[in-house]
Design a protein around this motif. Structure first.
Motif, PDB file in Angstrom:
ATOM      1  N   GLY A 296       0.795  -1.224   0.000  1.00 49.87           N
ATOM      2  CA  GLY A 296       0.000   0.000   0.000  1.00 49.87           C
ATOM      3  C   GLY A 296       0.822   1.266   0.000  1.00 49.87           C
ATOM      4  O   GLY A 296       0.421   2.263   0.624  1.00 49.87           O
ATOM      5  N   TYR A 297       1.936   1.291  -0.726  1.00 48.62           N
ATOM      6  CA  TYR A 297       2.836   2.440  -0.662  1.00 48.62           C
ATOM      7  C   TYR A 297       2.927   3.226  -1.971  1.00 48.62           C
ATOM      8  O   TYR A 297       3.895   3.944  -2.208  1.00 48.62           O
ATOM      9  N   SER A 298       1.906   3.101  -2.796  1.00 49.54           N
ATOM     10  CA  SER A 298       1.807   3.968  -3.976  1.00 49.54           C
ATOM     11  C   SER A 298       1.277   5.321  -3.538  1.00 49.54           C
ATOM     12  O   SER A 298       0.655   5.463  -2.481  1.00 49.54           O
ATOM     13  N   PHE A 299       1.490   6.345  -4.369  1.00 45.64           N
ATOM     14  CA  PHE A 299       0.951   7.670  -4.045  1.00 45.64           C
ATOM     15  C   PHE A 299      -0.575   7.638  -3.987  1.00 45.64           C
ATOM     16  O   PHE A 299      -1.178   8.328  -3.162  1.00 45.64           O
ATOM     17  N   ASN A 300      -1.210   6.828  -4.831  1.00 42.17           N
ATOM     18  CA  ASN A 300      -2.669   6.738  -4.795  1.00 42.17           C
ATOM     19  C   ASN A 300      -3.156   6.200  -3.454  1.00 42.17           C
ATOM     20  O   ASN A 300      -4.089   6.752  -2.851  1.00 42.17           O
ATOM     21  N   ARG A 301      -2.544   5.121  -2.979  1.00 40.40           N
ATOM     22  CA  ARG A 301      -2.966   4.527  -1.714  1.00 40.40           C
ATOM     23  C   ARG A 301      -2.705   5.483  -0.553  1.00 40.40           C
ATOM     24  O   ARG A 301      -3.546   5.621   0.358  1.00 40.40           O
ATOM     25  N   LEU A 302      -1.561   6.131  -0.547  1.00 43.49           N
ATOM     26  CA  LEU A 302      -1.226   7.061   0.531  1.00 43.49           C
ATOM     27  C   LEU A 302      -2.157   8.269   0.523  1.00 43.49           C
ATOM     28  O   LEU A 302      -2.559   8.761   1.584  1.00 43.49           O
TER      29      LEU A 302
END
Length: 249
Positions: free
Chosen positions: A60-66
């Motif tokens: 969960g460390y994509s910019f979208n997820r964050l």
């Protein structure tokens, strides 16, 4: 998945949400939290997933997820008309939040030495990844050594390093990959709120030229150079920084 949030002066007249940089935590803003709440501002510091005191999932460390994590925080606290402030990678997350969620709740944006529109080069990422997997304390020492333009004491350096070592090693590595692979060029035209860009002229991590590019491509933005700072104007020139934030918000 639980995010750690510190809500200082919840009855404050205006709200500022602070997004820290990699691989730190909300505690990097200690020298803002000492001052701005006493001036009447509500300051909300959040640790992203995998960092500080938040939960540390493997994924969960994509910019979208964050950015979606920040949306969950905004919904949970029912925030409206707030200033979103992001430093370094936190600046990239802030930009993605505004573009992905149509600026939901955000009245103003502050980008501090933002890792945007690009983050790490392939060489920098490769070096950090290797050290993260083999000698993470040395990697954090390298981060600290290249972070500041002004002199820092040994106790300050130790505190700063320990803040970075609170993060999980897997989340630390995952963000390195995100900074290497993700770009934010398509986010820039979608930012429509008044934006303050603060950047240290002597930044060795994210070159000042990237702040100039953001200023050119984000409508209704202003760029304020910090002439005695590297990557950490929130500490290196914290009096000027705090005054500027109070005036802008």
């Amino acid at each position: 998945m639980i995010l750690y949030v510190e809500d200082i002066n919840p009855s404050g007249k205006k709200t500022i949400v602070f997004l820290h940089g990699w691989p730190l935590s909300h505690e990097q803003f200690e020298y803002q939290f000492n001052v701005l709440p006493a001036m009447g501002y509500r300051c909300i510091g959040v640790d992203w997933r995998g960092f500080g005191k938040s939960d540390r999932p493997m994924t969960g460390y994509s910019f979208n997820r964050l950015a979606d994590d920040i949306k969950s925080l905004v919904d949970a606290l029912r925030l409206k008309d707030f200033t979103l402030l992001g430093h370094s990678t936190g600046g990239a997350i802030a930009m993605r939040y505004v573009s992905r969620h149509n600026g939901y709740g955000v009245s103003k944006l502050v980008l501090v030495d933002a890792a945007a529109p690009t983050g790490f080069t392939a060489d920098t990422a490769s070096d950090f990844l290797k050290k993260n997997l083999n000698d993470r304390p040395q990697m954090m020492q390298d981060v600290t050594d290249g972070f500041f333009f002004q002199y820092i004491t040994k106790p300050f350096s130790d505190w700063f390093m320990q803040m970075g070592l609170q993060a999980a090693s897997w989340s630390t590595a995952a963000i390195i990959i995100t900074l290497r692979d993700e770009k934010l060029y398509t986010d820039l035209p979608k930012i429509n709120v008044p934006t303050l860009i603060i950047h240290g002229v002597h930044d060795k991590v994210i070159p000042f030229a990237q702040a100039q590019e953001l200023n050119q491509k984000i409508r209704n933005s202003i760029l304020v150079p910090f002439h005695y700072s590297g990557h950490g104007p929130f500490w290196e020139e914290h009096d000027k920084f705090n005054q500027l934030i109070a005036q802008f918000v």
